[in-house]
Design an enzyme around this catalytic site. Structure first.
Site, PDB file in Angstrom:
ATOM      1  N   ARG A 191       0.943  -1.215   0.006  1.00 44.73           N
ATOM      2  CA  ARG A 191      -0.006   0.095  -0.039  1.00 44.73           C
ATOM      3  C   ARG A 191       0.898   1.214   0.038  1.00 44.73           C
ATOM      4  O   ARG A 191       0.536   2.417  -0.535  1.00 44.73           O
ATOM      5  CB  ARG A 191      -0.926  -0.051   1.173  1.00 44.73           C
ATOM      6  CG  ARG A 191      -1.872   1.192   1.444  1.00 44.73           C
ATOM      7  CD  ARG A 191      -2.403   1.880   0.153  1.00 44.73           C
ATOM      8  NE  ARG A 191      -3.342   0.891  -0.804  1.00 44.73           N
ATOM      9  CZ  ARG A 191      -3.244   0.927  -2.137  1.00 44.73           C
ATOM     10  NH1 ARG A 191      -3.044   1.952  -2.663  1.00 44.73           N
ATOM     11  NH2 ARG A 191      -4.128  -0.004  -2.777  1.00 44.73           N
ATOM     12  N   LYS A 213       1.117  24.850  -4.548  1.00 40.28           N
ATOM     13  CA  LYS A 213      -0.140  24.104  -4.184  1.00 40.28           C
ATOM     14  C   LYS A 213       0.036  22.501  -4.280  1.00 40.28           C
ATOM     15  O   LYS A 213      -0.506  21.986  -4.919  1.00 40.28           O
ATOM     16  CB  LYS A 213      -1.217  24.395  -4.640  1.00 40.28           C
ATOM     17  CG  LYS A 213      -1.614  26.145  -4.699  1.00 40.28           C
ATOM     18  CD  LYS A 213      -2.484  26.514  -5.404  1.00 40.28           C
ATOM     19  CE  LYS A 213      -2.771  28.151  -5.322  1.00 40.28           C
ATOM     20  NZ  LYS A 213      -3.807  28.795  -6.264  1.00 40.28           N
ATOM     21  N   LYS A 267       4.235  39.473  -3.939  1.00 44.98           N
ATOM     22  CA  LYS A 267       2.861  39.477  -4.294  1.00 44.98           C
ATOM     23  C   LYS A 267       2.339  40.961  -3.770  1.00 44.98           C
ATOM     24  O   LYS A 267       3.192  41.462  -2.885  1.00 44.98           O
ATOM     25  CB  LYS A 267       2.101  38.375  -3.637  1.00 44.98           C
ATOM     26  CG  LYS A 267       2.712  36.885  -4.336  1.00 44.98           C
ATOM     27  CD  LYS A 267       1.879  35.719  -4.213  1.00 44.98           C
ATOM     28  CE  LYS A 267       0.887  35.666  -5.116  1.00 44.98           C
ATOM     29  NZ  LYS A 267      -0.082  34.494  -5.105  1.00 44.98           N
ATOM     30  N   GLU A 290       4.445  40.058  -8.732  1.00 48.41           N
ATOM     31  CA  GLU A 290       3.305  40.033  -9.188  1.00 48.41           C
ATOM     32  C   GLU A 290       2.585  41.348  -9.473  1.00 48.41           C
ATOM     33  O   GLU A 290       2.767  42.338  -8.451  1.00 48.41           O
ATOM     34  CB  GLU A 290       2.249  39.455  -8.182  1.00 48.41           C
ATOM     35  CG  GLU A 290       0.519  39.428  -8.405  1.00 48.41           C
ATOM     36  CD  GLU A 290      -0.179  38.631  -7.264  1.00 48.41           C
ATOM     37  OE1 GLU A 290      -0.510  37.723  -7.575  1.00 48.41           O
ATOM     38  OE2 GLU A 290      -0.082  39.300  -6.446  1.00 48.41           O
ATOM     39  N   ASP A 347      -1.511  39.102 -12.870  1.00 46.17           N
ATOM     40  CA  ASP A 347      -2.610  38.359 -12.094  1.00 46.17           C
ATOM     41  C   ASP A 347      -3.861  39.030 -12.385  1.00 46.17           C
ATOM     42  O   ASP A 347      -4.107  39.942 -12.531  1.00 46.17           O
ATOM     43  CB  ASP A 347      -2.185  38.643 -10.723  1.00 46.17           C
ATOM     44  CG  ASP A 347      -3.344  38.156  -9.483  1.00 46.17           C
ATOM     45  OD1 ASP A 347      -3.489  37.051  -9.717  1.00 46.17           O
ATOM     46  OD2 ASP A 347      -3.946  39.036  -8.920  1.00 46.17           O
TER      47      ASP A 347
END
Length: 280
Positions: free
Chosen positions: A102, A137, A169, A198, A219
């Protein structure tokens, strides 16, 4: 396409596998104890669906840590596989084969699912000037593995983590007092590191471009804004984030190279359907 295993992954594999085995086995595989301790078997792992191969090193490490199982691979990472393709043959102690089953399949099915998704994205833009990038992510603990799987599928990596490149960002810009201040601080802090910034407007694009960062992330730009951005003659690489999918990536102006980053490469992944069966 076969991919060499990047150095940053090697240490992660042993740690990932050790944790996964401890999570599954704890103080012993009680079902495996039903089998004679000296029993030996042969087994195969097959894919039940179309897939891109990825994760051989993780499966190898599972059986290496368990002890006495030999793994013979019939495919290599990056190969496109048809249903019922045999990935590998296992031979050795029966208990160890079944104890590691597994955990080995979990790594393989996840990394193959990631590579297969990446291959679908890469194929979709193969005749364009768009390169697909992943994001951070990823599944917790499996960052390096999924980043490698993205490469096996034909896409490219964005930064690996928070340590190898600046990604400035909107919140960083606000906290630093503006795009110019943020970029200047980044260069002063670590001049050797890649700088990605960004922007949300064409005015911000012009400001950022004046400081020549390595990459500018557009963006949620509209189609008209992307067209205008392409005409500005910005020297930095341009990355599109949000508001665009592989289905309409061909709408990007074709007079320059583009990067398109997508979290779906690693977070919208369906595990590949695999099976391990004892053959004798």
């Amino acid at each position: 396409m076969s991919q060499p295993l990047p150095d940053y992954i090697r240490d992660d594999i042993a740690r990932n596998v050790a944790f996964a085995l401890e999570e599954d086995i704890r103080d012993g595989d009680i079902t495996a104890q039903l089998i004679d301790a000296d029993s030996a078997s042969t087994a195969t792992i097959i894919t039940r669906e179309d897939a891109v191969m990825c994760g051989a090193a993780w499966a190898d490490e599972v059986f290496r840590q368990l002890g006495d199982v030999k793994v013979e691979w019939h495919v290599k990472d990056g190969d496109r596989l048809a249903p019922d393709t045999t990935l590998c043959t296992l031979s050795g102690n029966t208990r160890q084969i079944l104890t590691g089953e597994r955990t080995a399949l979990n790594f393989l099915q996840t990394l193959m699912g990631t590579a297969t998704t990446a291959r679908r994205y890469a194929d979709a833009v193969a005749d364009s000037r768009v390169t697909i990038l992943d994001t951070r992510k990823t599944l917790p603990g499996l960052r390096a593995g999924q980043k490698y799987a993205v490469l096996c599928g034909g896409c490219q990596n964005h930064r690996i983590g928070l340590y190898d490149a600046f990604l400035i960002k909107e919140n960083h810009v606000a906290a630093c007092g503006g795009i110019t201040a943020a970029i200047e601080r980044a260069r002063a802090l670590a001049p050797e590191k890649k700088i990605i910034v960004e922007v949300e407007t064409l005015e911000e694009l012009q400001e950022a471009a004046g400081l020549n960062p390595d990459q500018i992330m557009l963006d949620n730009f509209s189609a008209d804004m992307l067209s205008a951005a392409a005409k500005t003659g910005v020297g930095s690489a341009l990355e599109v984030s949000g508001n665009l999918t592989i289905e309409n990536a061909h709408a990007l102006p074709s007079d320059r190279e583009w990067f398109l980053s997508s979290g779906a490469l690693t977070k919208h992944v369906t595990a590949t359907d695999l099976s391990l069966r004892l053959t004798k």
